[in-house]
Motif scaffolding. Sequence first.
Motif, mmCIF file in Angstrom:
data_model
loop_
_atom_site.group_PDB
_atom_site.id
_atom_site.type_symbol
_atom_site.label_atom_id
_atom_site.label_comp_id
_atom_site.label_asym_id
_atom_site.label_seq_id
_atom_site.Cartn_x
_atom_site.Cartn_y
_atom_site.Cartn_z
ATOM 1 N N PHE A 60 33.813 45.313 47.900
ATOM 2 C CA PHE A 60 34.181 45.927 49.091
ATOM 3 C C PHE A 60 35.309 46.983 48.530
ATOM 4 O O PHE A 60 35.460 48.154 49.016
ATOM 5 N N LEU A 61 36.376 46.462 47.817
ATOM 6 C CA LEU A 61 37.492 47.097 47.542
ATOM 7 C C LEU A 61 37.047 48.337 46.306
ATOM 8 O O LEU A 61 37.668 49.346 46.665
ATOM 9 N N THR A 62 36.285 48.192 45.464
ATOM 10 C CA THR A 62 35.668 49.042 44.578
ATOM 11 C C THR A 62 35.219 50.334 45.239
ATOM 12 O O THR A 62 35.138 51.393 44.705
ATOM 13 N N ARG A 63 34.194 50.082 46.352
ATOM 14 C CA ARG A 63 33.737 51.094 47.384
ATOM 15 C C ARG A 63 34.982 51.530 48.164
ATOM 16 O O ARG A 63 34.574 52.974 48.538
ATOM 17 N N THR A 64 35.949 51.233 48.117
ATOM 18 C CA THR A 64 37.168 51.565 49.131
ATOM 19 C C THR A 64 38.289 52.408 48.190
ATOM 20 O O THR A 64 39.056 53.096 48.703
ATOM 21 N N LEU A 65 38.208 52.309 47.083
ATOM 22 C CA LEU A 65 39.438 52.824 46.338
ATOM 23 C C LEU A 65 39.525 54.382 46.354
ATOM 24 O O LEU A 65 38.689 55.081 46.250
ATOM 25 N N PRO A 66 40.738 54.789 46.607
ATOM 26 C CA PRO A 66 41.120 56.047 46.458
ATOM 27 C C PRO A 66 40.628 56.634 45.009
ATOM 28 O O PRO A 66 40.522 55.918 44.004
#
Length: 145
Positions: A60-66
């Motif tokens: 999830f975070l990988t897809r959310t990273l700026p």
Amino acid sequence: MSVSEQANPRATTRKMKTDLELALECAINIYHQYAIKNPRDDFLSKPEFTQLLKETAKTFLTRTLPPKMSIDDYINQLFAKADKNHDGRLKFTEFLTTLNLAAIDAHKRSHEPTRGQGPHPVGGHDHGHDHGHDHGHDHGHGPRN
């Protein structure tokens, strides 16, 4: 059926939990799983917080990273923004702030043009207009017919 059950039929009816209710309970449970690693308190240290996110939300975070930010830098940024009293640990309310920040970033990314291929392109998920529900806003395309 007992007299009390007849008087209050809802008492015997168990409702299925909604996705949101399950997600909220899950957030609480995951916080406690990692916060109890140091049983003297109910806080997350920075290493515990990092481990929690990498083990439970890395995709999830990988897809959310700026853009152009590593997952470690993003986790550090979330921690720094949430640790309001700068004590190097997160209490539960501060942990909720990190979830809020990540969810806001994910929502922003979902409205950006995709930067990849496949069902989960880099930069967010497909947020097309065929996902079965309305958010109450028109994404700049005018009202629906």
